[in-house]
Structure formats: C-alpha cells, structure tokens
Design a protein around this motif. Structure first.
Motif, PDB file in Angstrom:
ATOM      1  N   CYS A  44     -63.167  -1.763   1.211  1.00 40.30           N
ATOM      2  CA  CYS A  44     -61.944  -2.168   0.306  1.00 40.30           C
ATOM      3  C   CYS A  44     -62.253  -1.701  -1.230  1.00 40.30           C
ATOM      4  CB  CYS A  44     -61.723  -3.602   0.472  1.00 40.30           C
ATOM      5  SG  CYS A  44     -60.710  -4.143   2.052  1.00 40.30           S
ATOM      6  N   TYR A  70     -56.749  -0.112   7.059  1.00 37.99           N
ATOM      7  CA  TYR A  70     -57.324   0.545   5.862  1.00 37.99           C
ATOM      8  C   TYR A  70     -56.401   1.811   5.468  1.00 37.99           C
ATOM      9  CZ  TYR A  70     -61.633  -1.939   7.046  1.00 37.99           C
ATOM     10  OH  TYR A  70     -62.422  -2.831   7.264  1.00 37.99           O
ATOM     11  N   GLU A  91     -59.386  -9.444   1.205  1.00 39.92           N
ATOM     12  CA  GLU A  91     -60.424  -8.761   2.137  1.00 39.92           C
ATOM     13  C   GLU A  91     -61.740  -8.467   1.145  1.00 39.92           C
ATOM     14  OE1 GLU A  91     -59.915  -6.787   5.475  1.00 39.92           O
ATOM     15  OE2 GLU A  91     -57.618  -6.710   5.405  1.00 39.92           O
ATOM     16  N   LEU A  92     -61.371  -8.114   0.105  1.00 44.20           N
ATOM     17  CA  LEU A  92     -62.466  -7.353  -0.662  1.00 44.20           C
ATOM     18  C   LEU A  92     -63.304  -8.486  -1.079  1.00 44.20           C
ATOM     19  CD1 LEU A  92     -63.512  -5.152  -2.951  1.00 44.20           C
ATOM     20  CD2 LEU A  92     -61.973  -6.208  -4.694  1.00 44.20           C
ATOM     21  N   ARG A 152     -65.772  -5.322   2.832  1.00 45.54           N
ATOM     22  CA  ARG A 152     -65.794  -5.098   1.509  1.00 45.54           C
ATOM     23  C   ARG A 152     -66.173  -3.705   0.794  1.00 45.54           C
ATOM     24  NH1 ARG A 152     -69.811  -9.918  -0.285  1.00 45.54           N
ATOM     25  NH2 ARG A 152     -68.732 -11.731  -0.380  1.00 45.54           N
ATOM     26  N   TYR A 186     -53.539   0.332   3.483  1.00 47.42           N
ATOM     27  CA  TYR A 186     -54.059   0.014   2.292  1.00 47.42           C
ATOM     28  C   TYR A 186     -54.257   1.341   1.512  1.00 47.42           C
ATOM     29  CZ  TYR A 186     -55.468  -4.827   3.942  1.00 47.42           C
ATOM     30  OH  TYR A 186     -55.498  -6.163   4.280  1.00 47.42           O
ATOM     31  N   LEU A 242     -55.190  -6.808   0.687  1.00 48.03           N
ATOM     32  CA  LEU A 242     -56.416  -6.089   0.299  1.00 48.03           C
ATOM     33  C   LEU A 242     -57.331  -6.868  -0.640  1.00 48.03           C
ATOM     34  CD1 LEU A 242     -57.782  -3.320   0.255  1.00 48.03           C
ATOM     35  CD2 LEU A 242     -56.172  -2.788  -1.878  1.00 48.03           C
TER      36      LEU A 242
END
Length: 504
Positions: free
Chosen positions: A227, A183, A215-216, A224, A186, A212
């Motif tokens: 992200c 994260y 994964e969202l 979720r 990201y 990214l």
C-alpha cells in the motif's frame, strides 16, 4: 492487393471451417500497406470475423486475432465503437486472453478519441466487462483494463459513469476476488485520484481511498509494504499530499517508523516508508520535512549502517535524492560528523559491495556532488570538496579504479561521478594533478560501446564548457578537449596507409 484481401475476407466469412483461407488472408493483409487498407475501410465487414473467434479452435482464433489486429488499424475509432459494440462486448468475455487484449486495445483507441468515447460511456454492459477484466489472471489483460478505465475517468462524464452508477458496486465486487486484484483496483483508484482534486474527491467519496489508507496503517506488514507504494504515487501530486496531510496519514507513517525498532517484521515495510518520506522531501521542502519528521533522516542514517543490502540500497538512494537539491545538501551538511561517516560508508560500499549496490552508491555520489554553475558559491564548493574527500582516502583513484573495471554499467556510473564534479575548480585541480588522468579522459580507445562513448563525451563536455578549465588545465589541454567535443562521441581517427611496391 487490397482487392485480393477484400475478396478473401468475403470468402472467409461464408465458410464454416475456413482455416486455409484464414492463413491466406493473414499473409495478404500483412503485406498490404495500411494506407491501402484505410481506403477500403468503409467496405470492411469485420463482424463475421469476430464470430469466427472459436473458443474450441486455437489456431482459428489466433489467425482471426492477427487479421483483426491489422484490419482494425485501418478503421477509425468512432466506427469501431459504433459498428462493433456487440462484438467488443462479447470479446471481453472470451476465454482466450488474446481476444480480450485485442478488444481492450481497441477500447484504448476509442477512449483516446473525444468523439468516440461517449459510445463507451453510454454502454453500461461494456463498462462492466472492462471492470471485470481487472480480476482476470492475465496481468496484461488487467493492465489494459486499468489503463482504459483511468483514461475514461479524465472527463466529468467518465467520473460520473465510474463512481455514480452500479459500476462502483462492480468495482467493489471485483476487489473481493483476491489480494492481488484488490491491489489492482487500488492502483486504478490512485491513478484516477492523481489527476486532479476533483478526481480525488470522487475516489474518496467512494470509500476506496479510505480503505486503502486503513490497510496502509493496519497490522499486516506485507499489506503495508504494498500500500505504501500506491500512497507514495498519490503523494507525488500536490493535491494528494495536501489530502494525506489533512487526514493525518503522514503523521501516522512517521509514528510507524518510530515504532519500527520494536517490530521484528519492520524490514518488510521500512524501505517503502523511507522512500515515501524521500519523495515528500523532494516534492516539498527537504528542510521542512526533515525538521517536522526527524525520525525520517534518523532512520536513513541507521539503514546505511545495516548489514542488509536492501536497507543500505534504499538509504543510499534516499540520500542521493535528498542531496540532489542545494536545500537538501544543506540539510545533510547540518548532520556534521554523522554525515561524514555516512559518506565513508558509501565510499566503502562503492568499492566492495555487489555490482548493483555499487552502481546505486555511484549514482547517489553523483547527485550529492553535482552543483550547477549558477549555484557554485565558495561555501558550497568547500562543502562538496569536503564530501568528496570523506568518501575515501583517495577518492579520485577510487572512482578511477572503478571506471577501469570491464563492466559498462560500473564504468559509466564512475564516469558520471567525474562529470558531476567536472565544472568545480577544486575537482579540476585534483584531475590535473593526478598522473595520467587527462590522458585517460582523452583516450577514446577505452570506450568500447555506445553507452560508454556517450558517458565519456558528457565528461569531456562538462570539462570543456567550464569557465575555469583553461586556467587550470592549461591552453593546450583545453584545446584538446574542445577538439574532442567538436569531433563528437563516435569519432575514429583515420589511419593513412601507403602502398609500397614489392611489399607483401
């Protein structure tokens, strides 16, 4: 005193165990003005001090870090970059996090300097160590590394160094450390992507933005929820929103909200998804977003009826953000009686909820009811008056009661509501006809702290500067408001005392 510091510095670097001398040097360098140290900058030999950063002697390392922090302030970034590059590199692999933070703070100075930054870009090993600092356990170290790398990426040369070299592989390797580190990477990618279309293009080409977004919209509800915050940051830029729309991400988020009713774990990610659309509405057009994605506003209304304070809070915040513009107000007004029920719910929460939720409700009410003078049409004034009435049976007394509570945050939030409506004629009439309200406004003794005094002053200013106030409040009250305004928020009336002979 600067000469004493230089002498101690030379002595320290000749000794193997210079603890006592380091203590003395620390005291001296803290006492010497920075201007004097800068005069001696050309003679500062700091390499030996870096070599004294002993991994096995905590006190010696702490002293050296403290001394270096001070002395390095006197050295120009370009000289740090050129003369201490090996020491900086070693510092990033030191076991003591304070050393890494010291080095990263210097790298931060270097990357802010256009003359010095090429020294970093041409040092592949140093860049690699900065990347690996993102994977450390210490959050301060990781944040400093992210800040430096995002600053480096502001130039074309920086983007190429990060994304067109082995550094990209290092970044992807670091991501494998654990979820938290992934994260963090990201976060870095979103920071870089948000700068420009070109930066976003580099990030998308790397495959990290796609990862990214995957994964969202994946099945892991906890992932979720994390992200969506990052994607929301990207959506705060126009080129970011265009990219998300082109990739169908906004439609996908809308579809996930539609399916949330059948997902028992939707509570984990729904607040973030609703905030995402709230931000879109503010950045673009409330009307277009609400018309194209009706599930967004539908979900906001549902959330205000929830028993979960988290859901209520997010819904209230979103309504406040949405209703901060005239276009947003008109969108909400179209909801008719449903929005009136929502206002009643907000009024109920403002009176009965936890302190934190009360404040959020009051902030939302302030946003909803505020109308700049140039936008005060008859229709909009009737609308805000109607909204105010919907909040409670006696909304003025509701907020007055909250403003009398002995909690500065609540007190100021209630004053903010009065300030929001203070320039609207219907509200001025309500205030004038409410027994004791004008006296309450003029009473300075109610405000005990600076924040409260400032909040009351903003209310007085809003009233005094209104074109209709003299007519509605009367000239005498208008002059009292102008006097309060000219005296300022912290005025204290002096009390004259007369000494009487023979009095005790």
């Amino acid at each position: 005193m600067a000469a004493q510091a230089m002498a101690l510095l030379r002595e320290v670097t000749r000794l193997e165990a210079p603890l006592e001398e380091l203590r003395a040097l620390q005291s001296v360098v803290q006492a010497v003005p920075l201007s004097e140290l800068r005069e001696q900058a050309a003679d500062l030999r700091l390499g030996p001090l870096f070599s004294l950063l002993d991994e096995h002697n905590r006190e010696q390392t702490t002293l050296c870090v403290s001394i270096l922090e001070r002395l390095l302030q006197a050295v120009e970034p370009i000289h740090v970059a050129r003369n201490l590059r090996v020491d900086l590199q070693k510092g990033l692999t030191h076991r003591d996090d304070s050393v890494k933070i010291l080095v990263l703070s210097q790298i931060g100075r270097i990357v802010e300097n256009s003359e010095a930054v090429p020294e970093i870009l041409n040092n592949a090993e140093l860049l690699k160590q900065i990347v690996y600092c993102i994977g450390g356990e210490n959050l301060s170290v990781a944040e400093a590394a992210i800040k430096s790398l995002s600053r480096i990426s502001l130039t074309q040369a920086g983007l190429e160094a990060l994304f067109e070299s082995n550094l990209l592989d290092d970044l992807k390797n670091v991501m494998k450390t654990n979820d938290i580190v992934r994260y963090r990477v990201y976060e870095l990618i979103v920071k870089i992507s948000s700068v420009s279309s070109e930066s976003l293009n580099y990030c998308t080409t790397s495959g990290l933005v796609t990862q990214l977004l995957r994964e969202l919209t994946g099945d892991d509800v906890l992932v979720r929820s994390t992200c969506i915050e990052m994607v929301t940051s990207l959506a705060c830029t126009q080129h970011g929103r265009q990219y998300l729309a082109q990739e169908g991400v906004i439609d996908q988020v809308s579809n996930i909200i539609v399916g949330a009713d059948s997902d028992p774990f939707s509570g984990f990610y729904l607040p973030g998804f609703v905030k995402f659309f709230g931000n879109l509405a503010v950045m673009d057009s409330p009307q277009q977003i609400c018309e194209r994605y009706p599930v967004f506003l539908e979900k906001v209304f549902e959330m205000t009826e929830s028993q979960d304070p988290t859901m209520i809070g997010v819904a209230v915040d979103t309504v406040g953000v949405l209703g901060s513009s005239v276009e947003g107000k008109q969108v909400l007004q179209k909801a008719g009686t449903r929005f009136e029920r929502l206002l009643m719910r907000i009024g109920h929460q403002a009176k009965n909820a936890s302190t934190e939720l009360k404040i959020r409700c009051l902030d939302a009410v302030s946003s909803l009811l505020y109308l700049p003078p140039e936008q005060q049409t008859d229709d909009l004034l009737r609308m805000t008056e109607s909204w105010f009435s919907s909040l409670s049976r006696d909304s003025l007394e509701l907020f007055r009661g909250i403003s009398n509570q002995p909690f500065p945050e609540l007190h100021c939030a209630a004053l903010k509501v009065f300030t929001a409506i203070a320039n609207q004629p219907w509200a001025q009439k309500l205030m004038f006809n409410s027994p004791g309200f004008i006296e309450y406004v003029m009473d300075r003794s109610v405000e005990r702290d600076k924040v409260s005094k400032d909040s009351k002053y903003e209310l007085v200013k809003a009233l005094a500067n209104s074109k209709t106030i003299a007519e509605i409040f009367g000239n005498q009250n208008y002059l009292r408001l102008r006097a309060y305004l000219s005296e300022g928020p912290y005025y204290v009336k002096s009390v004259a005392t007369t000494a009487v002979e023979g009095a005790e």
